[in-house]
Design a protein around this motif. Structure first.
Motif, PDB file in Angstrom:
ATOM      1  N   LEU A  60       0.829  -1.196   0.000  1.00  0.00           N
ATOM      2  CA  LEU A  60       0.000   0.000   0.000  1.00  0.00           C
ATOM      3  C   LEU A  60       0.866   1.250   0.000  1.00  0.00           C
ATOM      4  CD1 LEU A  60      -2.529  -1.190   2.702  1.00  0.00           C
ATOM      5  CD2 LEU A  60      -3.141  -0.651   0.329  1.00  0.00           C
ATOM      6  N   GLN A  61       0.471   2.230  -0.777  1.00  0.00           N
ATOM      7  CA  GLN A  61       1.135   3.521  -0.729  1.00  0.00           C
ATOM      8  C   GLN A  61       0.560   4.324   0.444  1.00  0.00           C
ATOM      9  OE1 GLN A  61       3.644   4.879  -2.309  1.00  0.00           O
ATOM     10  NE2 GLN A  61       4.004   3.437  -4.007  1.00  0.00           N
ATOM     11  N   PRO A  62       1.332   5.224   1.042  1.00  0.00           N
ATOM     12  CA  PRO A  62       0.865   5.958   2.227  1.00  0.00           C
ATOM     13  C   PRO A  62      -0.484   6.646   2.045  1.00  0.00           C
ATOM     14  CG  PRO A  62       3.211   6.299   1.960  1.00  0.00           C
ATOM     15  CD  PRO A  62       2.750   5.533   0.746  1.00  0.00           C
ATOM     16  N   TYR A  63      -0.745   7.232   0.894  1.00  0.00           N
ATOM     17  CA  TYR A  63      -2.003   7.941   0.698  1.00  0.00           C
ATOM     18  C   TYR A  63      -3.195   6.986   0.665  1.00  0.00           C
ATOM     19  CZ  TYR A  63      -1.665   6.482  -4.218  1.00  0.00           C
ATOM     20  OH  TYR A  63      -1.566   5.745  -5.373  1.00  0.00           O
ATOM     21  N   GLU A  64      -2.948   5.712   0.371  1.00  0.00           N
ATOM     22  CA  GLU A  64      -4.036   4.735   0.327  1.00  0.00           C
ATOM     23  C   GLU A  64      -4.562   4.393   1.722  1.00  0.00           C
ATOM     24  OE1 GLU A  64      -3.074   2.377  -3.824  1.00  0.00           O
ATOM     25  OE2 GLU A  64      -1.857   1.881  -2.061  1.00  0.00           O
ATOM     26  N   ILE A  99      -1.160  17.304   0.109  1.00  0.00           N
ATOM     27  CA  ILE A  99       0.074  16.566  -0.164  1.00  0.00           C
ATOM     28  C   ILE A  99      -0.229  15.073  -0.189  1.00  0.00           C
ATOM     29  CG2 ILE A  99       2.353  15.918   0.727  1.00  0.00           C
ATOM     30  CD1 ILE A  99       2.552  18.711   1.929  1.00  0.00           C
ATOM     31  N   ARG A 100       0.251  14.436  -1.229  1.00  0.00           N
ATOM     32  CA  ARG A 100       0.180  12.976  -1.345  1.00  0.00           C
ATOM     33  C   ARG A 100       1.595  12.425  -1.233  1.00  0.00           C
ATOM     34  NH1 ARG A 100      -2.264  11.278  -6.793  1.00  0.00           N
ATOM     35  NH2 ARG A 100      -0.175  11.692  -7.593  1.00  0.00           N
ATOM     36  N   GLU A 101       1.806  11.499  -0.316  1.00  0.00           N
ATOM     37  CA  GLU A 101       3.118  10.870  -0.177  1.00  0.00           C
ATOM     38  C   GLU A 101       3.126   9.532  -0.913  1.00  0.00           C
ATOM     39  OE1 GLU A 101       5.325  12.393   3.759  1.00  0.00           O
ATOM     40  OE2 GLU A 101       3.849  10.810   4.118  1.00  0.00           O
ATOM     41  N   ARG A 102       4.233   9.300  -1.588  1.00  0.00           N
ATOM     42  CA  ARG A 102       4.377   8.073  -2.365  1.00  0.00           C
ATOM     43  C   ARG A 102       5.844   7.659  -2.320  1.00  0.00           C
ATOM     44  NH1 ARG A 102       5.319   7.473  -7.679  1.00  0.00           N
ATOM     45  NH2 ARG A 102       5.027   9.706  -8.076  1.00  0.00           N
TER      46      ARG A 102
END
Length: 419
Positions: A197-201, A358-361
């Motif tokens: 999973l990516q952090p934003y998910e 902000i989206r973290e990836r």
């Protein structure tokens, strides 16, 4: 006179790395036995040392614990030493007769790994056709012989959409406890980072977890949040038990837990990378000496002091919960960035970043070398929340993918009205 420490109370003991599954997310890269695993006599000696340092409960794991020929003798020794003996298993090939022998050896609790609501999803991750059906047969055998059992589930892009279905399956099988954990890039999972999973998910993951947890509470199934679940989001107390004090209070590695590898290496937590966190080997030093003297098992003793946050960096260093949280799960942070102290799997962090658009990836920078309990190194980037996502990233998760059972909506509405 040697000071008697009672710092640790729970041990997870990998008694062999041999395994009959080939899981795509296995942090220890289990399959073949380790070189020079502890002999039976060395294992018995370790049991005595575990009791001496204050361990109250031991969970036997692998690999697959029952792939070791003397595993029931070790379980019996743990029980006779006055400690609770439990076991975690993939459940592939546990017969009714084996379950009876487990009961006779004193094994009190068993956790069976289930990573899919349907056989295909579970078997894909476990690397063996028929693994899902075999795991559920194992649960039926445990139920028949009277061993208390629960389940554990890895939450990732392959399993997340089926999370409510997994719950229904294990509830109906008779599981009374369910440990949930986010898959992180250690071992095999470091080589299969697209499943992570990516952090934003997390913004879509946690409302789903909360809804299932509420239902589980109503139906008598106890949710056990793993160490990389939560962190001060709106569902923290629900996921950790609903008591006002059941919120994350920092990594417990070396404080209340021990991890033991099959060749005698000792760590403060079973999940921690071997190279960075091994405090010693019981073939070379007594367990008490390793626990009391090695820095690898004492790094969390700085909690609550001025040095307690010295290891922190990035977002976690600036967080209002820094002194209490200390960067969340050390294992999770380290396997992402090859150092602890900055945890990308934090619900509070995802919410705060989203408020700032902000989206973290993350993306992989350095590959893992291919050893048990190893990790690579990832880089985390910040970007506008609605920026285009990489075209080659095909396993996105969002709330539209969740497979909710058809009967949930009406029953939940009825429950709300009854309240």
């Amino acid at each position: 006179m040697t000071k008697k420490y009672r710092r640790v109370s729970y041990a997870v003991w990998e008694i062999t790395l041999k395994c009959n599954l080939a899981c795509s997310h296995c942090g220890s890269r289990a399959g073949q036995a380790r070189t020079k695993e502890l002999s039976t006599e060395e294992a018995f000696n370790l049991v005595r040392q575990l009791a001496d340092v204050g361990i109250k409960e031991v969970t036997l794991i692998g690999g697959e614990a029952f792939m070791r020929s003397d595993w029931l003798e070790i379980a019996k020794a743990v029980t006779e030493a006055g400690m609770i003996c439990g076991m975690t298993t993939g459940g592939f090939g546990v017969s009714l007769e084996t379950a009876r022998k487990m009961k006779e050896a004193g094994i009190k609790t068993v956790s069976v790994s289930i990573d899919g609501g349907i056989p295909e999803t579970h078997d894909r991750q476990r690397g063996k056709k028929g693994a899902w059906h075999s795991a559920f047969r194992t649960m039926s055998h445990l139920k028949e012989v009277g061993i208390y059992f629960g389940c554990n589930t890895q939450i990732n892009r392959l399993s997340a959409s089926e999370f409510p279905i997994i719950y229904e399956r294990i509830r109906d099988a008779g599981a009374r406890a369910w440990q949930i954990q986010l898959t992180v890039p250690m071992g095999n999972a470091a080589d299969n980072a697209d499943m992570l999973l990516q952090p934003y998910e997390l913004l879509d993951i946690y409302p789903m977890l909360a809804r299932v947890a509420k239902r589980a509470k109503q139906e008598g199934v106890r949710i056990q949040a793993g160490n990389n679940i939560g962190y001060y989001g709106p569902y923290e107390r629900l996921l950790r038990g609903s008591d006002e004090w059941t919120f994350w209070q920092g990594c417990g590695a070396g404080l209340n837990t021990l991890g033991i590898e099959a060749d005698g290496k000792i760590k403060g937590c079973p999940s921690l990378p071997t190279a960075a966190y091994t405090g010693g080997n019981i073939r070379d030093r007594p367990l008490r000496e390793i626990v009391e003297q090695t820095e690898e098992l004492k790094f969390n003793l700085k909690a609550g002091t001025e040095q307690g946050t010295d290891h922190m960096w990035g977002f976690c260093k600036t967080c209002e919960f820094a002194e209490l949280c200390r960067g969340g799960c050390s294992w999770t942070a380290h396997v992402f960035f090859d150092r602890r102290g900055n945890n990308p799997y934090c619900h509070h962090r995802a919410l705060k970043q989203a408020q700032k658009d902000i989206r973290e990836r993350f993306y992989l920078k350095v590959k893992a070398k291919g050893n048990p309990f190893d990790n690579g190194e990832f880089v985390i980037i910040e970007e506008p929340f609605n920026a285009p996502l990489p075209e080659n990233d095909l396993l996105h998760f969002n709330s539209d993918h969740i497979q909710w059972p058809e009967n949930w909506q009406n029953s939940e509405s009825a429950y709300a009205l009854a309240k």
